[in-house]
Design a protein around this motif. Sequence first.
Motif, PDB file in Angstrom:
ATOM      1  N   ALA A  90      12.339   6.177  80.809  1.00  0.00           N
ATOM      2  CA  ALA A  90      10.990   6.607  80.444  1.00  0.00           C
ATOM      3  C   ALA A  90      10.070   5.402  80.255  1.00  0.00           C
ATOM      4  O   ALA A  90       8.912   5.429  80.678  1.00  0.00           O
ATOM      5  N   THR A  91      10.587   4.349  79.644  1.00  0.00           N
ATOM      6  CA  THR A  91       9.793   3.134  79.440  1.00  0.00           C
ATOM      7  C   THR A  91       9.448   2.486  80.767  1.00  0.00           C
ATOM      8  O   THR A  91       8.307   2.063  80.995  1.00  0.00           O
ATOM      9  N   VAL A 149       8.433   6.792  91.239  1.00  0.00           N
ATOM     10  CA  VAL A 149       7.531   7.345  90.230  1.00  0.00           C
ATOM     11  C   VAL A 149       6.467   8.140  90.970  1.00  0.00           C
ATOM     12  O   VAL A 149       5.852   7.634  91.909  1.00  0.00           O
ATOM     13  N   GLY A 203       3.850   3.162  85.954  1.00  0.00           N
ATOM     14  CA  GLY A 203       2.662   4.001  86.087  1.00  0.00           C
ATOM     15  C   GLY A 203       1.418   3.262  85.639  1.00  0.00           C
ATOM     16  O   GLY A 203       0.381   3.278  86.317  1.00  0.00           O
ATOM     17  N   SER A 204       1.506   2.588  84.501  1.00  0.00           N
ATOM     18  CA  SER A 204       0.354   1.826  83.991  1.00  0.00           C
ATOM     19  C   SER A 204      -0.008   0.673  84.918  1.00  0.00           C
ATOM     20  O   SER A 204      -1.185   0.431  85.200  1.00  0.00           O
ATOM     21  N   SER A 259       6.877   4.675  82.627  1.00  0.00           N
ATOM     22  CA  SER A 259       5.565   4.532  82.007  1.00  0.00           C
ATOM     23  C   SER A 259       4.931   3.189  82.359  1.00  0.00           C
ATOM     24  O   SER A 259       3.739   3.118  82.683  1.00  0.00           O
ATOM     25  N   GLY A 260       5.723   2.131  82.304  1.00  0.00           N
ATOM     26  CA  GLY A 260       5.209   0.803  82.636  1.00  0.00           C
ATOM     27  C   GLY A 260       4.766   0.694  84.083  1.00  0.00           C
ATOM     28  O   GLY A 260       3.699   0.138  84.379  1.00  0.00           O
ATOM     29  N   SER A 314       0.931  13.133  83.732  1.00  0.00           N
ATOM     30  CA  SER A 314       2.341  12.838  83.486  1.00  0.00           C
ATOM     31  C   SER A 314       2.953  12.216  84.724  1.00  0.00           C
ATOM     32  O   SER A 314       2.375  12.254  85.814  1.00  0.00           O
ATOM     33  N   LEU A 315       4.137  11.650  84.549  1.00  0.00           N
ATOM     34  CA  LEU A 315       4.837  10.999  85.652  1.00  0.00           C
ATOM     35  C   LEU A 315       6.245  11.548  85.771  1.00  0.00           C
ATOM     36  O   LEU A 315       6.896  11.829  84.768  1.00  0.00           O
TER      37      LEU A 315
END
Length: 113
Positions: free
Chosen positions: A24-25, A60, A31-32, A28-29, A67-68
């Motif tokens: 998940a981390t 991703v 994605g950002s 998220s990273g 959401s991703l």
Amino acid sequence: MTAPSTYGLSTQARNLQWLLTDLATIVSGLGSLTTGAAELMEGGAVKQTMVAMEHGSVFVMAISDGSLLGVHATPDCDMSVVAYHMALFVGRAGHVLTPEVRSELRQSMEKTP
């Protein structure tokens, strides 16, 4: 008989813990990072990100609510097939994967022994 793990968790528990936290981390990273890059390059919304590594791949894909969806795959996977099936999943189920439903699913997975 197997030796206990360093963390006192079984392999299955460690894998579940990895899925709940580390993947998940990472997703998220990524994605950002890709969203920031797209903004700087005025490239529009990021649809998908694929990272091919020596020992695996990470995919991703954006879901409509921001959401991703993240997938970790083996190095010998067919990347186009993985991306295709992720797109199918997002198209068919993405609209029902609300933050509330994801939270309920996460909580139920954490309670599973």
